[in-house]
Design an enzyme around this catalytic site. Sequence first.
Site, mmCIF file in Angstrom:
data_model
loop_
_atom_site.group_PDB
_atom_site.id
_atom_site.type_symbol
_atom_site.label_atom_id
_atom_site.label_comp_id
_atom_site.label_asym_id
_atom_site.label_seq_id
_atom_site.Cartn_x
_atom_site.Cartn_y
_atom_site.Cartn_z
ATOM 1 N N CYS A 56 -34.349 20.962 -19.811
ATOM 2 C CA CYS A 56 -35.176 21.957 -19.640
ATOM 3 C C CYS A 56 -36.854 21.385 -19.242
ATOM 4 C CB CYS A 56 -35.550 22.729 -20.975
ATOM 5 S SG CYS A 56 -36.217 21.857 -22.280
ATOM 6 N N CYS A 110 -33.347 18.075 -24.567
ATOM 7 C CA CYS A 110 -33.969 19.391 -24.073
ATOM 8 C C CYS A 110 -34.853 19.773 -25.288
ATOM 9 C CB CYS A 110 -32.923 20.561 -23.891
ATOM 10 S SG CYS A 110 -32.191 20.973 -25.487
ATOM 11 N N CYS A 155 -41.572 14.838 -22.513
ATOM 12 C CA CYS A 155 -40.794 13.694 -22.702
ATOM 13 C C CYS A 155 -41.591 12.530 -22.816
ATOM 14 C CB CYS A 155 -39.802 13.285 -21.680
ATOM 15 S SG CYS A 155 -38.667 12.121 -21.921
#
Length: 145
Positions: free
Chosen positions: A83, A10, A90
Amino acid sequence: MDLPLLLILCTGNSCRSQIAEGLLKELADDLFTTQSAGMNPAKEVHPLAVKVMQEIGIDISQNYCKHINLFLDQKIDTVITVCDHADQSCPTLLSSIKRHHFSFPDPAEATGTEIEKLQIFRQVRDDISKLLLAYVAGRRDAVSA
């Protein structure tokens, strides 16, 4: 035998991913090694996340916030983002890594009294728990097949 590494991401690694890490270590430490990390880690695990996990008998009080870079040189089997920001930002990981995205509201943004904030943290914990119970059941089915 080394268990596969499951990484939960997250943004801040202070609430949702810490809750998920605690739950997965409790539910499936025989299936994989679970770690959590953040794209921009907070200074500490949120005290209310620790509190709502203690309510269900899981101690995450010794957890700490970690940056994703700590894991990029490891063989990661699965990445779960919890999230939207972490999912979108990412780092591009090897295509062989399994990725799953589940969006949960950030309980750290809850406002109101401590009781009202605790209700939000509990709801997020319970929602993550329901999802992870189903995820672990699916992984167990896949392993036994």
